[in-house]
Design a protein around this motif. Structure first.
Motif, PDB file in Angstrom:
ATOM      1  N   ASN A  55       0.715  -1.280  -0.143  1.00 25.69           N
ATOM      2  CA  ASN A  55       0.014   0.007  -0.087  1.00 25.69           C
ATOM      3  C   ASN A  55       0.763   1.408   0.121  1.00 25.69           C
ATOM      4  OD1 ASN A  55      -2.537  -1.707   0.244  1.00 25.69           O
ATOM      5  ND2 ASN A  55      -2.408  -1.664   2.508  1.00 25.69           N
ATOM      6  N   SER A  56       2.075   1.128  -0.483  1.00 25.91           N
ATOM      7  CA  SER A  56       3.137   2.367  -0.571  1.00 25.91           C
ATOM      8  C   SER A  56       2.730   3.120  -1.860  1.00 25.91           C
ATOM      9  CB  SER A  56       4.466   1.918  -0.374  1.00 25.91           C
ATOM     10  OG  SER A  56       4.764   1.188  -1.678  1.00 25.91           O
ATOM     11  N   ALA A  57       2.161   2.492  -2.798  1.00 28.11           N
ATOM     12  CA  ALA A  57       2.000   3.124  -4.217  1.00 28.11           C
ATOM     13  C   ALA A  57       0.611   3.030  -4.680  1.00 28.11           C
ATOM     14  CB  ALA A  57       2.799   2.472  -5.265  1.00 28.11           C
ATOM     15  N   ILE A  58       0.127   4.250  -5.312  1.00 24.14           N
ATOM     16  CA  ILE A  58      -1.167   4.334  -5.942  1.00 24.14           C
ATOM     17  C   ILE A  58      -1.086   4.772  -7.348  1.00 24.14           C
ATOM     18  CG2 ILE A  58      -3.535   5.477  -5.902  1.00 24.14           C
ATOM     19  CD1 ILE A  58      -2.923   5.548  -2.696  1.00 24.14           C
ATOM     20  N   ALA A  59      -1.787   4.048  -8.235  1.00 24.14           N
ATOM     21  CA  ALA A  59      -1.603   4.428  -9.824  1.00 24.14           C
ATOM     22  C   ALA A  59      -3.039   5.305 -10.018  1.00 24.14           C
ATOM     23  CB  ALA A  59      -1.649   3.447 -10.612  1.00 24.14           C
ATOM     24  N   LEU A  60      -2.773   6.433 -10.624  1.00 27.37           N
ATOM     25  CA  LEU A  60      -3.786   7.177 -11.154  1.00 27.37           C
ATOM     26  C   LEU A  60      -3.539   7.471 -12.649  1.00 27.37           C
ATOM     27  CD1 LEU A  60      -4.234  10.195  -8.425  1.00 27.37           C
ATOM     28  CD2 LEU A  60      -5.670   8.072  -9.005  1.00 27.37           C
ATOM     29  N   LYS A  61      -4.519   7.528 -13.507  1.00 27.41           N
ATOM     30  CA  LYS A  61      -4.721   7.895 -14.742  1.00 27.41           C
ATOM     31  C   LYS A  61      -4.741   9.523 -14.781  1.00 27.41           C
ATOM     32  CE  LYS A  61      -6.755   7.424 -19.396  1.00 27.41           C
ATOM     33  NZ  LYS A  61      -7.662   6.726 -20.155  1.00 27.41           N
ATOM     34  N   VAL A  62      -3.860  10.233 -15.371  1.00 27.59           N
ATOM     35  CA  VAL A  62      -4.053  11.749 -15.199  1.00 27.59           C
ATOM     36  C   VAL A  62      -3.297  12.264 -16.273  1.00 27.59           C
ATOM     37  CG1 VAL A  62      -2.865  13.645 -13.960  1.00 27.59           C
ATOM     38  CG2 VAL A  62      -3.470  11.731 -12.885  1.00 27.59           C
ATOM     39  N   ASP A  63      -4.046  13.134 -17.243  1.00 24.39           N
ATOM     40  CA  ASP A  63      -3.551  13.919 -18.079  1.00 24.39           C
ATOM     41  C   ASP A  63      -3.278  15.221 -17.660  1.00 24.39           C
ATOM     42  OD1 ASP A  63      -3.160  15.675 -20.347  1.00 24.39           O
ATOM     43  OD2 ASP A  63      -4.841  14.869 -21.347  1.00 24.39           O
ATOM     44  N   VAL A  64      -2.108  15.741 -17.518  1.00 22.90           N
ATOM     45  CA  VAL A  64      -1.716  16.733 -16.700  1.00 22.90           C
ATOM     46  C   VAL A  64      -1.886  18.122 -17.413  1.00 22.90           C
ATOM     47  CG1 VAL A  64       0.225  15.695 -15.747  1.00 22.90           C
ATOM     48  CG2 VAL A  64       0.617  16.858 -17.790  1.00 22.90           C
ATOM     49  N   SER A  65      -2.649  17.942 -18.693  1.00 18.99           N
ATOM     50  CA  SER A  65      -2.977  19.084 -19.473  1.00 18.99           C
ATOM     51  C   SER A  65      -4.439  19.305 -19.107  1.00 18.99           C
ATOM     52  CB  SER A  65      -2.950  19.037 -20.914  1.00 18.99           C
ATOM     53  OG  SER A  65      -3.897  17.907 -21.610  1.00 18.99           O
ATOM     54  N   LYS A  66      -5.004  18.585 -18.377  1.00 19.39           N
ATOM     55  CA  LYS A  66      -6.474  18.923 -17.918  1.00 19.39           C
ATOM     56  C   LYS A  66      -6.640  19.167 -16.207  1.00 19.39           C
ATOM     57  CE  LYS A  66      -8.311  15.553 -21.019  1.00 19.39           C
ATOM     58  NZ  LYS A  66      -9.137  14.204 -21.154  1.00 19.39           N
ATOM     59  N   LYS A  67      -7.113  20.253 -16.047  1.00 15.62           N
ATOM     60  CA  LYS A  67      -6.993  20.821 -14.735  1.00 15.62           C
ATOM     61  C   LYS A  67      -8.133  19.785 -13.783  1.00 15.62           C
ATOM     62  CE  LYS A  67      -8.475  24.793 -11.974  1.00 15.62           C
ATOM     63  NZ  LYS A  67      -9.366  24.240 -10.894  1.00 15.62           N
ATOM     64  N   GLU A  68      -8.930  19.252 -14.296  1.00 15.13           N
ATOM     65  CA  GLU A  68      -9.579  18.423 -13.327  1.00 15.13           C
ATOM     66  C   GLU A  68      -8.777  17.017 -13.010  1.00 15.13           C
ATOM     67  OE1 GLU A  68     -11.529  17.574 -17.716  1.00 15.13           O
ATOM     68  OE2 GLU A  68     -10.447  19.263 -16.260  1.00 15.13           O
ATOM     69  N   ASP A  69      -7.892  16.867 -13.737  1.00 14.15           N
ATOM     70  CA  ASP A  69      -7.064  15.714 -13.517  1.00 14.15           C
ATOM     71  C   ASP A  69      -5.948  15.881 -12.511  1.00 14.15           C
ATOM     72  OD1 ASP A  69      -8.582  14.066 -15.328  1.00 14.15           O
ATOM     73  OD2 ASP A  69      -6.732  13.575 -16.284  1.00 14.15           O
ATOM     74  N   THR A  70      -5.364  17.073 -12.684  1.00 15.35           N
ATOM     75  CA  THR A  70      -4.262  17.807 -11.941  1.00 15.35           C
ATOM     76  C   THR A  70      -4.991  17.997 -10.281  1.00 15.35           C
ATOM     77  OG1 THR A  70      -4.495  19.858 -12.621  1.00 15.35           O
ATOM     78  CG2 THR A  70      -2.698  18.530 -13.325  1.00 15.35           C
TER      79      THR A  70
END
Length: 253
Positions: A55-70
């Protein structure tokens, strides 16, 4: 361990420099949010890290160009780990060596959105957290393209110069709040960033070839990860607003 129980975000961590940073930071005891638009890739890295420390790492799908994602990236970090100590802005894309006479509005905007706007938004969202806890570390992965004019096309070069300016201004503005912001300027490193290039502009490529040929060697992602660890650790407490070049001597030519 140098980062024991520190909460860290690493963008662009499904491969290359971001993955190497995440793996090294995890080895040093950090809890990590791995953020990347490559959902399958980032889940694979997180699964491997969790086998080492549960439980030390969590994966997230993130498009950094999208404010809602960041925004969600920061929120999930606080929900899961209770704090944010270190933000590593690594996600970035390359241009196709287009000079200004050939760059399209769409290509320009895409590169700026990922390489600059996404970084700005992530830091902007993190600053109130860092101010409240009276500490925070920001590491931006820039490039020699942010220091010189002949390493890429106009869009990438401009974006990385902007990232250097963002780094220095942020460091100055928040130094007294115990918030440090530094950048790393890698030279040639064996990563998958070339997959983001698309069509290569032959004129621009030909112009940059003499400078590219001066690079004495290619580095590995792990070479950059060790520099990032220095900037993330207490060993660099008096380093702020710096751009550390890691290029095997390329810029010395």
């Amino acid at each position: 361990m140098k980062l024991e129980n520190k909460s860290v975000i690493v963008t662009g961590s499904a491969g290359g420099i971001g993955e190497a940073i995440a793996r090294l930071f995890a080895k040093e005891g950090a809890n990590i949010i791995l953020a990347d638009c490559n959902e399958e890739g980032v889940k694979k890295v997180a699964d491997e890290l969790n086998k080492l420390r549960r439980n030390s790492a969590i994966a997230l799908k993130v498009d950094v160009s999208k404010k809602e994602d960041t925004d969600r990236m920061i929120e999930v970090t606080l929900e899961k780990f209770g704090s944010l100590d270190i933000l590593v802005n690594n996600a970035g894309i390359m241009d196709g060596f287009e000079p200004i006479g050939d760059i399209s509005d769409a290509k320009w905007q895409k590169i700026m959105d990922v390489n600059v706007l996404g970084v700005m938004r992530s830091i902007r969202r993190a600053i109130p957290i860092f101010k409240a806890q009276k500490s925070g570390i920001i590491i931006n992965i820039a490039s020699l393209g942010g220091l010189y004019g002949a390493r890429a096309g106009v869009a990438y070069t401009t974006s990385k110069h902007a990232l250097v300016g963002l780094t220095k201004n942020t460091a100055f503005m928040y130094a007294k709040e115990n918030i440090r912001c530094n950048a790393i300027a890698p030279g040639g490193v064996a990563t998958n960033i070339a997959t983001s290039m698309g069509d290569i502009n032959q004129f621009g490529m030909a112009k940059t070839q003499p400078g590219l040929a001066l690079s004495p060697s290619f580095g590995q992602p792990e070479d950059i990860a060790t520099v990032a660890l220095f900037l993330a650790s207490a060993e660099s407490n008096f380093v702020n607003g710096a751009v550390l070049t890691a290029d095997g001597g390329w810029s010395a030519y």
